[in-house]
Design a protein around this motif. Structure first.
Motif, PDB file in Angstrom:
ATOM      1  N   MET A  87       4.524  -2.743  12.488  1.00  0.00           N
ATOM      2  CA  MET A  87       5.213  -1.726  11.703  1.00  0.00           C
ATOM      3  C   MET A  87       5.412  -2.151  10.253  1.00  0.00           C
ATOM      4  O   MET A  87       5.540  -1.312   9.368  1.00  0.00           O
ATOM      5  CB  MET A  87       6.558  -1.377  12.352  1.00  0.00           C
ATOM      6  N   GLN A  88       5.454  -3.465   9.999  1.00  0.00           N
ATOM      7  CA  GLN A  88       5.661  -3.962   8.634  1.00  0.00           C
ATOM      8  C   GLN A  88       4.348  -4.174   7.880  1.00  0.00           C
ATOM      9  O   GLN A  88       4.349  -4.353   6.674  1.00  0.00           O
ATOM     10  CB  GLN A  88       6.460  -5.265   8.662  1.00  0.00           C
ATOM     11  N   THR A  89       3.228  -4.122   8.573  1.00  0.00           N
ATOM     12  CA  THR A  89       1.922  -4.312   7.945  1.00  0.00           C
ATOM     13  C   THR A  89       1.527  -3.025   7.220  1.00  0.00           C
ATOM     14  O   THR A  89       1.677  -1.932   7.753  1.00  0.00           O
ATOM     15  CB  THR A  89       0.855  -4.647   9.012  1.00  0.00           C
ATOM     16  N   LYS A  90       1.036  -3.191   6.002  1.00  0.00           N
ATOM     17  CA  LYS A  90       0.600  -2.022   5.239  1.00  0.00           C
ATOM     18  C   LYS A  90      -0.663  -1.445   5.863  1.00  0.00           C
ATOM     19  O   LYS A  90      -1.511  -2.176   6.371  1.00  0.00           O
ATOM     20  CB  LYS A  90       0.334  -2.402   3.786  1.00  0.00           C
ATOM     21  N   ALA A  91      -0.772  -0.140   5.791  1.00  0.00           N
ATOM     22  CA  ALA A  91      -1.971   0.542   6.284  1.00  0.00           C
ATOM     23  C   ALA A  91      -3.152   0.180   5.409  1.00  0.00           C
ATOM     24  O   ALA A  91      -2.991  -0.093   4.222  1.00  0.00           O
ATOM     25  CB  ALA A  91      -1.738   2.044   6.294  1.00  0.00           C
ATOM     26  N   PRO A  92      -4.354   0.172   5.969  1.00  0.00           N
ATOM     27  CA  PRO A  92      -5.553  -0.219   5.181  1.00  0.00           C
ATOM     28  C   PRO A  92      -5.761   0.639   3.940  1.00  0.00           C
ATOM     29  O   PRO A  92      -6.328   0.179   2.965  1.00  0.00           O
ATOM     30  CB  PRO A  92      -6.720  -0.025   6.173  1.00  0.00           C
ATOM     31  N   TRP A  93      -5.284   1.887   3.941  1.00  0.00           N
ATOM     32  CA  TRP A  93      -5.493   2.755   2.791  1.00  0.00           C
ATOM     33  C   TRP A  93      -4.398   2.598   1.732  1.00  0.00           C
ATOM     34  O   TRP A  93      -4.507   3.151   0.653  1.00  0.00           O
ATOM     35  CB  TRP A  93      -5.586   4.216   3.226  1.00  0.00           C
ATOM     36  N   GLU A  94      -3.349   1.839   2.046  1.00  0.00           N
ATOM     37  CA  GLU A  94      -2.293   1.595   1.064  1.00  0.00           C
ATOM     38  C   GLU A  94      -2.676   0.420   0.181  1.00  0.00           C
ATOM     39  O   GLU A  94      -3.312  -0.521   0.643  1.00  0.00           O
ATOM     40  CB  GLU A  94      -0.968   1.304   1.776  1.00  0.00           C
ATOM     41  N   PRO A  95      -2.277   0.473  -1.101  1.00  0.00           N
ATOM     42  CA  PRO A  95      -2.597  -0.673  -1.999  1.00  0.00           C
ATOM     43  C   PRO A  95      -1.895  -1.929  -1.496  1.00  0.00           C
ATOM     44  O   PRO A  95      -0.722  -1.898  -1.095  1.00  0.00           O
ATOM     45  CB  PRO A  95      -2.058  -0.244  -3.350  1.00  0.00           C
ATOM     46  N   GLN A  96      -2.613  -3.010  -1.504  1.00  0.00           N
ATOM     47  CA  GLN A  96      -2.070  -4.295  -1.002  1.00  0.00           C
ATOM     48  C   GLN A  96      -1.249  -5.007  -2.034  1.00  0.00           C
ATOM     49  O   GLN A  96      -1.254  -4.925  -3.147  1.00  0.00           O
ATOM     50  CB  GLN A  96      -3.218  -5.209  -0.517  1.00  0.00           C
TER      51      GLN A  96
END
Length: 96
Positions: A87-96
């Motif tokens: 749940m805390q990991t950013k989605a692949p399409w979100e800027p890292q």
């Protein structure tokens, strides 16, 4: 004397009014599927009707099962480190 399906389940006409662009879209899809407009519309309508009815399905359980279910819903969540990380990991399409 055996009964025929035609007398057991008579076919009745349905008249629909629709916009020309909608009719053209249905005709195009029916052609792609190799069906007549009528066959295509009946199949699509039947599928939509079944889905609507299935969405309304009620599951009945006895009082003890229902009480256990409500207790699980009311209980505080148990720690789950893998779920927390997910749940805390950013989605692949979100800027890292």
């Amino acid at each position: 004397m055996p009964t025929s399906q035609a007398t057991d389940n008579p076919v009745k006409p349905v008249n629909l009014k629709m916009r020309e662009d909608t009719r053209a879209l249905i005709d195009r899809a029916a052609q792609i599927k190799g069906r007549s407009r009528t066959e295509f519309m009946i199949e699509a309508s039947r599928r939509a009707a079944e889905d609507a009815i299935l969405d309304q399905t009620v599951i009945s359980v006895d009082a003890d099962t229902y009480a256990r279910f409500v207790a699980m819903l009311d209980a505080p969540p148990q720690s789950n480190d893998k779920l927390r990380r997910t749940m805390q990991t950013k989605a692949p399409w979100e800027p890292q």
